[in-house]
Enzyme design. Structure first.
Site, PDB file in Angstrom:
ATOM      1  N   GLN A 215      -4.780  -1.526   9.537  1.00  0.00           N
ATOM      2  CA  GLN A 215      -4.706  -2.853   8.937  1.00  0.00           C
ATOM      3  C   GLN A 215      -5.292  -3.895   9.895  1.00  0.00           C
ATOM      4  OE1 GLN A 215      -3.719  -3.399   5.777  1.00  0.00           O
ATOM      5  NE2 GLN A 215      -4.119  -5.595   5.955  1.00  0.00           N
TER       6      GLN A 215
ATOM      7  N   LYS B 154       0.839  -1.204   0.000  1.00  0.00           N
ATOM      8  CA  LYS B 154       0.000   0.000   0.000  1.00  0.00           C
ATOM      9  C   LYS B 154       0.875   1.255   0.000  1.00  0.00           C
ATOM     10  CE  LYS B 154      -3.877  -2.411   2.142  1.00  0.00           C
ATOM     11  NZ  LYS B 154      -4.651  -2.787   3.334  1.00  0.00           N
TER      12      LYS B 154
ATOM     13  N   ASP C 169     -11.196   2.927   4.055  1.00  0.00           N
ATOM     14  CA  ASP C 169     -11.541   1.504   3.984  1.00  0.00           C
ATOM     15  C   ASP C 169     -13.063   1.292   3.942  1.00  0.00           C
ATOM     16  OD1 ASP C 169      -9.631  -0.531   3.781  1.00  0.00           O
ATOM     17  OD2 ASP C 169      -8.968  -0.289   5.864  1.00  0.00           O
TER      18      ASP C 169
END
Ligand code: GUN
Length: 288
Positions: free
Chosen positions: A97, A53, A120
């Site tokens: 994460q 990422k 997200d």
């Protein structure tokens, strides 16, 4: 029939080119898009995802910051970092994460992220907006799947779409997006009685189970579009250590009309849509 392969790397490269241009235009206005990534613990798969990422951000000109915490970090420490990032005008996207170590209440952490920076799409407010058909941020993996279908001209209206997997990260938002696109949607999961009965009815089959090669060619309707979200590392056999999807590619490919490979299918699209959400967030911050 041998299916056409949907190349997620090629589509990502095209999309990332236009994202690069958008990021440069924002930077020229003094609003360079910025993403903060938080990683807690030493999960090796998470470390790889986070590294990829950050690398992708660099490649398209998105500013990135990585915050790593040891596995035994008290949750308050991570929550106070999130609060600081919520208030930081250089940061337009915050990603925590998952999974988090066991002492964390995952929902409490996700709710701590400002919904305006939740790239997200995991905050309850953003899940609610998606359920209402008015999304602010769409979770990156299902968003990537929809982009692949759109780019290939796959029409969803009135189609039988079957999603295998009911996770908050993929299965549930995927089902909501497919409903929004006017497909007739079935969601299967570990307690589904006759999985093959459902998968064989699918015009569009989305597999997000996390079980290597679980969906075989005999479970697929001839001519179906098959999207494989799984990323599994084979533990045994001649291919031990290699990545494979939830779909048995060799047998499925002989039945489907379109299929995504693993690796090189949905995986790169997930990161591309994270970049898209971060740039979209910066656009909003810049008042566009
Ligand atoms: N873990 C597995 N997939 C994801 C994802 O899309 N986002 C985050 N934050 N964590 C994940």
């Amino acid at each position: 029939m041998t299916a056409k392969i949907l190349d997620g790397n090629a589509l990502s490269a095209t999309l990332r080119q236009s994202l690069h241009e958008r990021a440069a235009a924002l930077a020229a206005q003094g609003c360079r898009p910025g993403l903060a990534v938080i990683l807690v613990g030493e999960n090796p798969a998470s470390q790889v995802y986070v590294r990829n990422k950050i690398k992708a951000c660099e490649a398209v000109g998105v500013h990135s910051e990585k915050y790593e915490f040891p596995a035994d970090t008290p949750p308050e420490k991570v929550l106070s970092r999130i609060a600081a990032l919520n208030a930081d005008p250089k940061i337009h996207g915050i990603l925590v994460q998952l999974p988090l170590p066991p002492q964390f209440d995952e929902n409490a952490v996700l709710e701590a992220v400002s919904p305006e920076k939740d790239v997200d799409g995991f905050h309850a407010e953003n899940v609610g907006l998606l359920a209402q058909g008015n999304p602010r941020f769409i979770s990156c993996t299902p968003y990537g799947v929809m982009e692949m279908l759109r780019a290939e001209g796959v029409s969803l209206r009135g189609k039988e779409a079957v999603v295998v997997g009911r996770s908050n990260i993929v299965g549930k938002p995927m089902a909501l997006l497919l409903i929004g696109a006017s497909a007739t949607v079935t969601v299967c999961h570990s307690q589904t009685r006759d999985l093959a009965f459902h998968t064989r009815r699918a015009d569009v089959l989305i597999c997000a189970i996390g079980k290597p090669k679980m969906i075989t060619g005999d479970m697929i309707k001839p001519g179906a579009v098959v999207i494989d979200v799984g990323i599994n590392r084979l533990q045994t056999g001649p291919d031990a250590g290699k990545l494979c999807g939830d779909v048995d590619f060799a047998s499925a490919r002989e039945v489907a009309s379109l299929i995504t490979p693993v690796p090189g299918g949905v995986g790169p699209m997930t990161i591309t849509m994270l970049l898209a959400n971060t740039i979209e967030s910066a656009d909003r911050a810049a008042g566009k």
